[in-house]
Write a protein that holds these residues in place. Structure first.
Motif, PDB file in Angstrom:
ATOM      1  N   TRP A 191     -43.421  11.353 -11.598  1.00 13.03           N
ATOM      2  CA  TRP A 191     -42.794  12.231 -12.590  1.00 13.03           C
ATOM      3  C   TRP A 191     -43.895  12.874 -13.434  1.00 13.03           C
ATOM      4  O   TRP A 191     -44.810  12.193 -13.884  1.00 13.03           O
ATOM      5  N   ARG A 192     -43.779  14.168 -13.672  1.00 11.17           N
ATOM      6  CA  ARG A 192     -44.856  14.887 -14.366  1.00 11.17           C
ATOM      7  C   ARG A 192     -44.315  16.078 -15.154  1.00 11.17           C
ATOM      8  O   ARG A 192     -43.169  16.472 -15.011  1.00 11.17           O
ATOM      9  N   ASP A 193     -45.178  16.630 -15.988  1.00 11.29           N
ATOM     10  CA  ASP A 193     -44.924  17.846 -16.754  1.00 11.29           C
ATOM     11  C   ASP A 193     -43.710  17.731 -17.674  1.00 11.29           C
ATOM     12  O   ASP A 193     -42.800  18.567 -17.635  1.00 11.29           O
ATOM     13  N   PRO A 194     -43.672  16.721 -18.558  1.00 10.27           N
ATOM     14  CA  PRO A 194     -42.565  16.635 -19.524  1.00 10.27           C
ATOM     15  C   PRO A 194     -42.671  17.759 -20.553  1.00 10.27           C
ATOM     16  O   PRO A 194     -43.744  17.995 -21.111  1.00 10.27           O
ATOM     17  N   ARG A 195     -41.558  18.454 -20.788  1.00  8.43           N
ATOM     18  CA  ARG A 195     -41.606  19.619 -21.669  1.00  8.43           C
ATOM     19  C   ARG A 195     -40.239  19.881 -22.296  1.00  8.43           C
ATOM     20  O   ARG A 195     -39.202  19.535 -21.718  1.00  8.43           O
ATOM     21  N   ILE A 196     -40.272  20.484 -23.462  1.00  2.00           N
ATOM     22  CA  ILE A 196     -39.052  20.963 -24.110  1.00  2.00           C
ATOM     23  C   ILE A 196     -39.136  22.475 -24.164  1.00  2.00           C
ATOM     24  O   ILE A 196     -40.108  23.040 -24.667  1.00  2.00           O
ATOM     25  N   VAL A 197     -38.109  23.131 -23.632  1.00  4.00           N
ATOM     26  CA  VAL A 197     -38.102  24.589 -23.486  1.00  4.00           C
ATOM     27  C   VAL A 197     -36.758  25.118 -23.977  1.00  4.00           C
ATOM     28  O   VAL A 197     -35.796  24.365 -24.138  1.00  4.00           O
ATOM     29  N   PRO A 198     -36.648  26.435 -24.207  1.00  7.18           N
ATOM     30  CA  PRO A 198     -35.353  26.998 -24.585  1.00  7.18           C
ATOM     31  C   PRO A 198     -34.284  26.721 -23.532  1.00  7.18           C
ATOM     32  O   PRO A 198     -34.556  26.753 -22.325  1.00  7.18           O
ATOM     33  N   TYR A 199     -33.082  26.441 -23.998  1.00  9.97           N
ATOM     34  CA  TYR A 199     -31.960  26.227 -23.084  1.00  9.97           C
ATOM     35  C   TYR A 199     -31.718  27.500 -22.277  1.00  9.97           C
ATOM     36  O   TYR A 199     -31.659  28.602 -22.826  1.00  9.97           O
ATOM     37  N   GLY A 200     -31.597  27.338 -20.965  1.00  8.83           N
ATOM     38  CA  GLY A 200     -31.374  28.512 -20.137  1.00  8.83           C
ATOM     39  C   GLY A 200     -31.245  28.136 -18.672  1.00  8.83           C
ATOM     40  O   GLY A 200     -31.311  26.949 -18.304  1.00  8.83           O
ATOM     41  N   PRO A 201     -31.088  29.128 -17.791  1.00 13.14           N
ATOM     42  CA  PRO A 201     -30.871  28.871 -16.369  1.00 13.14           C
ATOM     43  C   PRO A 201     -32.091  28.224 -15.711  1.00 13.14           C
ATOM     44  O   PRO A 201     -33.229  28.422 -16.137  1.00 13.14           O
ATOM     45  N   PHE A 202     -31.830  27.471 -14.643  1.00 10.01           N
ATOM     46  CA  PHE A 202     -32.890  26.934 -13.795  1.00 10.01           C
ATOM     47  C   PHE A 202     -33.260  27.959 -12.723  1.00 10.01           C
ATOM     48  O   PHE A 202     -32.422  28.754 -12.304  1.00 10.01           O
ATOM     49  N   GLU A 203     -34.492  27.856 -12.264  1.00  7.83           N
ATOM     50  CA  GLU A 203     -34.862  28.527 -11.029  1.00  7.83           C
ATOM     51  C   GLU A 203     -34.779  27.500  -9.914  1.00  7.83           C
ATOM     52  O   GLU A 203     -35.473  26.481  -9.949  1.00  7.83           O
ATOM     53  N   MET A 204     -33.911  27.759  -8.925  1.00 12.44           N
ATOM     54  CA  MET A 204     -33.727  26.824  -7.818  1.00 12.44           C
ATOM     55  C   MET A 204     -33.702  27.583  -6.507  1.00 12.44           C
ATOM     56  O   MET A 204     -33.158  28.695  -6.428  1.00 12.44           O
ATOM     57  N   ALA A 205     -34.254  26.964  -5.497  1.00  8.58           N
ATOM     58  CA  ALA A 205     -34.172  27.547  -4.166  1.00  8.58           C
ATOM     59  C   ALA A 205     -32.743  27.416  -3.649  1.00  8.58           C
ATOM     60  O   ALA A 205     -32.077  26.411  -3.900  1.00  8.58           O
ATOM     61  N   PRO A 206     -32.249  28.406  -2.920  1.00 10.60           N
ATOM     62  CA  PRO A 206     -30.910  28.281  -2.332  1.00 10.60           C
ATOM     63  C   PRO A 206     -30.770  27.061  -1.433  1.00 10.60           C
ATOM     64  O   PRO A 206     -29.665  26.548  -1.232  1.00 10.60           O
ATOM     65  N   GLY A 207     -31.899  26.587  -0.905  1.00  7.96           N
ATOM     66  CA  GLY A 207     -31.860  25.405  -0.050  1.00  7.96           C
ATOM     67  C   GLY A 207     -32.095  24.106  -0.791  1.00  7.96           C
ATOM     68  O   GLY A 207     -32.282  23.060  -0.155  1.00  7.96           O
ATOM     69  N   ALA A 208     -32.081  24.128  -2.125  1.00  9.29           N
ATOM     70  CA  ALA A 208     -32.277  22.890  -2.896  1.00  9.29           C
ATOM     71  C   ALA A 208     -31.256  21.849  -2.457  1.00  9.29           C
ATOM     72  O   ALA A 208     -30.052  22.120  -2.366  1.00  9.29           O
ATOM     73  N   ALA A 214     -31.793  16.843  -6.991  1.00 10.55           N
ATOM     74  CA  ALA A 214     -32.789  17.057  -5.937  1.00 10.55           C
ATOM     75  C   ALA A 214     -33.117  18.544  -5.813  1.00 10.55           C
ATOM     76  O   ALA A 214     -32.228  19.390  -5.806  1.00 10.55           O
ATOM     77  N   THR A 215     -34.404  18.853  -5.701  1.00  9.63           N
ATOM     78  CA  THR A 215     -34.835  20.257  -5.685  1.00  9.63           C
ATOM     79  C   THR A 215     -35.549  20.677  -4.405  1.00  9.63           C
ATOM     80  O   THR A 215     -35.845  21.864  -4.233  1.00  9.63           O
ATOM     81  N   GLU A 216     -35.848  19.763  -3.512  1.00 12.75           N
ATOM     82  CA  GLU A 216     -36.578  20.152  -2.302  1.00 12.75           C
ATOM     83  C   GLU A 216     -35.786  21.180  -1.504  1.00 12.75           C
ATOM     84  O   GLU A 216     -34.572  21.041  -1.303  1.00 12.75           O
ATOM     85  N   ASP A 217     -36.456  22.197  -1.025  1.00  7.24           N
ATOM     86  CA  ASP A 217     -35.829  23.268  -0.245  1.00  7.24           C
ATOM     87  C   ASP A 217     -35.837  22.855   1.223  1.00  7.24           C
ATOM     88  O   ASP A 217     -36.768  23.155   1.972  1.00  7.24           O
ATOM     89  N   ARG A 218     -34.780  22.153   1.615  1.00  6.43           N
ATOM     90  CA  ARG A 218     -34.723  21.631   2.992  1.00  6.43           C
ATOM     91  C   ARG A 218     -33.263  21.479   3.400  1.00  6.43           C
ATOM     92  O   ARG A 218     -32.447  20.978   2.626  1.00  6.43           O
ATOM     93  N   LEU A 219     -32.932  21.875   4.614  1.00  4.80           N
ATOM     94  CA  LEU A 219     -31.555  21.799   5.089  1.00  4.80           C
ATOM     95  C   LEU A 219     -31.304  20.651   6.052  1.00  4.80           C
ATOM     96  O   LEU A 219     -30.157  20.449   6.465  1.00  4.80           O
ATOM     97  N   SER A 220     -32.332  19.902   6.405  1.00  2.00           N
ATOM     98  CA  SER A 220     -32.104  18.699   7.219  1.00  2.00           C
ATOM     99  C   SER A 220     -31.763  17.551   6.272  1.00  2.00           C
ATOM    100  O   SER A 220     -32.322  17.435   5.182  1.00  2.00           O
TER     101      SER A 220
END
Length: 363
Positions: A44-61, A144-150
Motif C-alpha cells: 500500500w502506498r501514496d496515502p493522500r487527501i484530495v478534493p472529493y470527486g470522480p475516480f479515473e478507472m480503466a473500463p477493464g478494472a 480492485a483496479t487492475e485492467d484485466r478481463l481474465s
C-alpha cells in the motif's frame, strides 16, 4: 503514515460550522475531501487527501467485472466539548480485513485505516452537521483496479474513505415497528460463500429481495438459511429478539452472517443493560411459536445506520402475518437504543477505548 494533503483552496472550503436548517437525511451529503491510497507492487502506498470527486478507472478494472469490492460503515459524533469522536472504529478496521480475506484482497494495516479516517475527519470537521442526533457517517472501501478481463484476484487496488454529514436515521427516534418478510424464496448467503463479509456484491444481490418485500408492505427481508429452517439476518442488520424475562437473543454468528459491530457491542453491554444477552441457533418454527405464545415480546435488528430497528410484525409469502407483542416499539428496545446512542454522543460513560477523539493536526 506520511499523508500528502492536496486540499481545495482555502477560498473554496467551508469556513464556518455546518448548521443545516432541516434534517440532512442519512447518507445523502459528502464533505469536501476524500482519502485515497493505492496498492501495487505488493504494498500500500501514496496515502493522500484530495478534493472529493470522480475516480479515473480503466473500463477493464476488475472491480467492475468481478465484484472485488468491500466496504465498512462507521460513525463519528460531536460531544459537548466541541470535539469529534469516532465510535469503535478499530472494530471496523478489523472487519475490513476479515472481508479482505474472504474476497482475496490484501490486508490494510488496521492503524493505517484508523489514521486515514481520523485525518479526513480532521480536514473536514467543519462539515459535522450541527443538529440533534447527527453524525459523520464514515465509509471506507477497497476496490480492485487492475485492467484485466481474465478471472482472478487483482494485483492492484484503491482504498478510499468518504464522509457523509448525516442526520438521525430515525428523525423522531425509534417510535414505530417495521415489518419483515419471512422469505423462503430469497437467500442472502450459503455456507462457504461471502456472507460473513461486507462485500459490495452481497448488497447488490439483496435488491431483488428488497423489492419483493416492498410488495408485501415489508421494509426488509428476514433471511433464513439455505434449508429454510434457521433465522439468519434481517436485511442489512443482525436480527434479535427479546424474551419476556428481558433476555436478548442474537443468532449465533456463522460464515453466512455478518458480525454486526452493534450486536457485538450489545453483547458486551449486557451488564449495563441489566439483562442477559446471548447467542443461539434460532429455528424458525420455534421462533414463531414463541411469538404466538408470548414468550417473545420484542424483536428487531441491530446495525450501524439505525442502531436499533424494532420489528412490529412478520409476514410470510402466503400473506400470513405474525405480530410481535402489541406491534409497537417495546420498552426494552427503547432502553437499548437510548443507552447505546447516549454512549455514542458522550452523554453517558462508554467502556474504555470505545470513543476516540479526533486530534486537530491538519494543515
Amino acid at each position: 503514515m506520511d499523508i500528502t494533503y492536496n486540499l481545495k483552496p482555502a477560498t473554496e472550503r467551508r469556513t464556518e460550522p455546518f448548521k443545516p436548517e432541516e434534517n440532512v437525511g442519512f447518507g445523502n451529503l459528502r464533505t469536501e475531501h476524500m482519502f485515497l491510497m493505492d496498492y501495487r507492487d505488493g504494498e500500500w502506498r501514496d496515502p493522500r487527501i484530495v478534493p472529493y470527486g470522480p475516480f479515473e478507472m480503466a473500463p477493464g478494472a476488475m472491480a467492475l467485472h468481478y465484484g472485488q469490492s468491500i466496504f465498512e460503515g462507521a460513525k463519528a459524533f460531536m460531544h459537548e466539548d466541541g470535539e469529534i469522536y469516532t465510535f469503535r472504529i478499530n472494530k471496523n478496521a478489523e472487519r475490513m480485513n476479515r472481508s479482505a480475506d474472504i474476497l482475496c484482497i490484501p490486508h490494510l494495516d488496521e492503524q493505517m485505516q484508523i489514521d486515514a479516517i481520523n485525518a479526513l475527519i480532521d480536514v473536514d470537521r467543519l462539515w459535522f452537521p450541527m443538529q440533534q442526533g447527527a453524525c459523520l457517517y464514515i465509509r471506507p472501501f477497497i476496490f480492485a483496479t487492475e485492467d484485466r478481463l481474465s478471472i482472478g484476484a487483482s494485483k492492484s487496488y484503491t482504498f478510499c474513505v468518504v464522509l457523509s454529514p448525516s442526520g438521525a436515521y430515525y428523525a423522531a427516534g425509534v417510535n414505530k415497528g417495521i415489518r419483515l418478510l419471512i422469505s423462503k424464496t430469497f437467500h442472502r448467503a450459503v455456507s462457504g460463500g461471502t456472507g460473513a463479509s461486507k462485500a459490495a456484491g452481497n448488497y447488490a444481490a439483496s435488491l431483488r429481495a428488497g423489492q419483493a418485500a416492498a410488495k408485501f408492505g415489508a421494509s426488509q427481508v428476514l433471511y433464513l438459511d439455505a434449508n429454510n429452517q434457521q433465522i439468519e439476518e434481517a436485511g442489512a442488520m443482525n436480527h434479535f429478539h427479546i424474551l419476556k424475562d428481558g433476555t436478548v437473543i442474537i443468532p449465533t454468528f456463522t460464515d453466512t452472517i455478518l458480525k454486526s459491530i452493534t450486536s457485538q457491542s450489545i453483547m458486551e453491554l449486557g451488564e449495563q443493560l441489566g439483562c442477559e444477552v446471548r447467542q443461539e441457533t434460532i429455528m424458525l418454527d420455534q421462533f414463531i411459536a414463541d411469538i404466538e405464545s408470548g414468550e417473545i415480546i420484542e424483536a428487531g435488528g441491530f446495525g450501524t445506520a439505525a442502531v436499533v430497528s424494532a420489528v412490529g410484525s412478520y409476514i410470510f409469502e402466503d400473506g400470513r402475518i405474525v405480530t410481535v407483542g402489541n406491534g409497537e416499539v417495546g420498552e426494552h428496545v427503547q432502553r437499548i437504543y437510548k443507552l447505546y446512542t447516549d454512549m455514542q454522543k458522550g452523554h453517558s460513560q462508554a467502556p474504555e477505548g470505545w470513543l476516540k477523539r479526533v486530534e486537530r493536526v491538519a494543515p
